[in-house]
Design an enzyme around this catalytic site. Structure first.
Site, PDB file in Angstrom:
ATOM      1  N   ASP A 216       0.848  -1.199   0.000  1.00 16.27           N
ATOM      2  CA  ASP A 216       0.000   0.000   0.000  1.00 16.27           C
ATOM      3  C   ASP A 216       0.878   1.242   0.000  1.00 16.27           C
ATOM      4  O   ASP A 216       1.617   1.492   0.957  1.00 16.27           O
ATOM      5  CB  ASP A 216      -0.885  -0.019   1.259  1.00 16.27           C
ATOM      6  CG  ASP A 216      -1.999   1.016   1.218  1.00 16.27           C
ATOM      7  OD1 ASP A 216      -1.929   1.938   0.376  1.00 16.27           O
ATOM      8  OD2 ASP A 216      -2.932   0.898   2.030  1.00 16.27           O
ATOM      9  N   HIS A 218      -0.375   4.245  -0.197  1.00 15.51           N
ATOM     10  CA  HIS A 218      -1.156   5.201   0.597  1.00 15.51           C
ATOM     11  C   HIS A 218      -1.097   6.621   0.031  1.00 15.51           C
ATOM     12  O   HIS A 218      -0.825   7.594   0.753  1.00 15.51           O
ATOM     13  CB  HIS A 218      -0.731   5.154   2.072  1.00 15.51           C
ATOM     14  CG  HIS A 218      -1.886   5.163   3.018  1.00 15.51           C
ATOM     15  ND1 HIS A 218      -2.242   6.270   3.736  1.00 15.51           N
ATOM     16  CD2 HIS A 218      -2.788   4.214   3.344  1.00 15.51           C
ATOM     17  CE1 HIS A 218      -3.306   5.994   4.485  1.00 15.51           C
ATOM     18  NE2 HIS A 218      -3.664   4.759   4.251  1.00 15.51           N
ATOM     19  N   ARG A 289     -11.095  -0.923  -4.640  1.00 12.73           N
ATOM     20  CA  ARG A 289     -10.803  -1.032  -3.206  1.00 12.73           C
ATOM     21  C   ARG A 289     -11.891  -0.471  -2.296  1.00 12.73           C
ATOM     22  O   ARG A 289     -11.688  -0.335  -1.084  1.00 12.73           O
ATOM     23  CB  ARG A 289      -9.495  -0.259  -2.929  1.00 12.73           C
ATOM     24  CG  ARG A 289      -8.265  -1.021  -3.290  1.00 12.73           C
ATOM     25  CD  ARG A 289      -8.017  -2.158  -2.316  1.00 12.73           C
ATOM     26  NE  ARG A 289      -7.529  -1.682  -1.042  1.00 12.73           N
ATOM     27  CZ  ARG A 289      -7.763  -2.296   0.120  1.00 12.73           C
ATOM     28  NH1 ARG A 289      -8.497  -3.373   0.167  1.00 12.73           N
ATOM     29  NH2 ARG A 289      -7.255  -1.819   1.227  1.00 12.73           N
TER      30      ARG A 289
END
Ligand code: CS2
Ligand code: MG
Length: 408
Positions: A216, A218, A289
């Site tokens: 991830d 982010h 997601r």
């Protein structure tokens, strides 16, 4: 089956959760998750002050109509607060419909398309030894897919790395802190881009080529930086690279896509199908997601994932601890029913949360299953919830070395 009462319950067992409880005139209870990490009370107010009064007396069977009514009658469209509130109502109505039908929810969504749901667990470490131990712990727990996050030399506090032992519950990392102001973390893109490929090389060397690995980012990179990282990670065969750019600018993903075959997952901060319009139509991502809780509930997520299916884009439903067990169960029922299931994130709630939310979903040999109780299979224990009142909590934020605020 008309809605008789609607109530919002805010509780903070291991962290804050906002739950909607609907009861019908024939005595059924339906639950919906409205948790928005760090902004919990705004959704609670949206529901209590503006939605609950509109629900009383409505036919609980009319799910699509209620969704359209709440979405369109607000006039102001989309946004995380609105869509979390609508999601809570929608999921509670699906719970009620399934309970009145005497079936687990996935049966109403078309029945099971598979036996279980491959789940990925979180591994992290401040150094290689800690990371390897963390991966081994997840493998021992049964996980067969692992998300890998690590500290970066030169950066003090990095997203996704659990705190030192003793500062939190043994295996979990929880980004929201129970503090009055967001904690400041630091960020250095060059240090990150240099370090991450070396971590994946070491993990592949230790754990072999088979294990699906995820990472991830982010939202921290520009498109060209993300393109470079995707390329650098190609030798390590990632299952996906997540949120590589802040993807409000959907077109930015075109550049990333041109340069790398590393699969891309995006969308945990999105809340409608429109946020994905270009990403899906132009096939710029591989996994959606979104969470049921933040994207308008089962009704909206089903449409989003059906749209994605036309392009062979699969689900990767968001499953952090800030989705309550109610929201988690809603995702699992949907996962089981759709054809284009990809993978499910499973971060695992702590014991205190599990006392407040009685659950019937299971995790065995790396696979989740929503269970076969009627409805969602999750019931909130109101007495237990009352023992854990709301506590203000914030997610951290980032600054660069020169003091500039950066995406967290
Ligand atoms: C995340 C989350 O699960 C994930 O992939 O990015 O941990 C995210 O940081 C939190 O849900 C924020 O509330
Ligand atoms: Mg994420």
């Amino acid at each position: 089956m008309n809605i008789a009462t609607a109530a919002v319950i805010v509780t903070s067992p291991d962290r804050n959760f906002v739950t909607l409880k609907l009861t019908t005139d024939d005595g059924l209870v339906g639950w919906g998750d409205a948790t928005l990490n760090g902004r919990e009370l705004s959704v609670a107010s949206y529901l209590t002050d503006h939605v609950v009064p509109l629900l009383i007396g409505r036919d609980a069977h009319r799910i699509e109509d209620t969704w359209q009514f709440l979405y369109r009658s607000a006039y102001w469209r989309r946004g995380p607060v609105t869509m979390a509130a609508i999601a809570a109502v929608d999921v509670a109505l699906w719970d009620l419909k399934a309970k009145s039908a005497g079936m687990p929810l996935y049966q109403l969504l078309g029945g099971a398309s598979r036996n279980g749901l491959m789940a990925y667990g979180h591994a992290s470490g401040r150094d290689q030894e800690e990371l390897f131990d963390s991966i081994r712990l997840r493998l021992d727990q049964g996980f067969r897919s692992i998300r890998v996050q690590t500290s970066i030399p030169g950066i003090d506090a990095v997203y996704g790395v659990r705190a030192p032992a003793g500062q939190e519950s043994e295996q979990h990392y929880e980004p929201a802190q129970r503090i009055a102001r967001p904690m400041e973390e630091d960020w250095d893109t060059r240090a990150y881009l240099r370090h991450i490929p070396t971590v994946f090389e070491a993990v592949r060397n230790e754990f072999g080529p088979e294990l699906p690995l995820l990472h991830d980012v982010h939202h921290r990179l520009t498109p060209i930086q993300a393109a470079r990282l995707g390329k650098d990670l190609e030798p390590y065969d990632l299952f996906w690279m997540e949120d590589c750019t802040p993807a409000e600018n959907q077109d930015a993903l075109r550049l990333v896509r041109q340069h790398t075959t590393t699969p891309l997952a995006i969308g945990e901060v999105f809340n409608t199908i429109w946020d994905y319009q270009t990403l899906i139509k132009d096939q710029l991502i591989d996994y959606v997601r979104s969470a049921v809780t933040h994207t308008g509930g089962i009704t909206a997520m089903r449409k989003l994932l059906d749209y994605a299916a036309q392009y062979q884009i699969k689900s990767g439903i968001h499953g952090p601890t800030d989705i309550s067990p109610v929201g988690m169960a809603a995702g699992l029922h949907l996962d089981l029913a759709i054809h284009n299931f990809g993978i499910q994130e499973y971060m695992q709630h702590g014991d205190v949360t599990n006392e407040v939310f009685r659950q019937s979903f299971t995790f065995e040999n790396g696979y989740l299953h929503p269970g076969n109780e009627v409805g969602l299979g999750v019931e909130l224990d109101e007495e237990a919830a009352a023992r854990h009142p709301y506590q203000p909590a914030y997610l951290p934020y980032n600054r660069l070395k020169d003091g500039t605020v950066h995406d967290w």
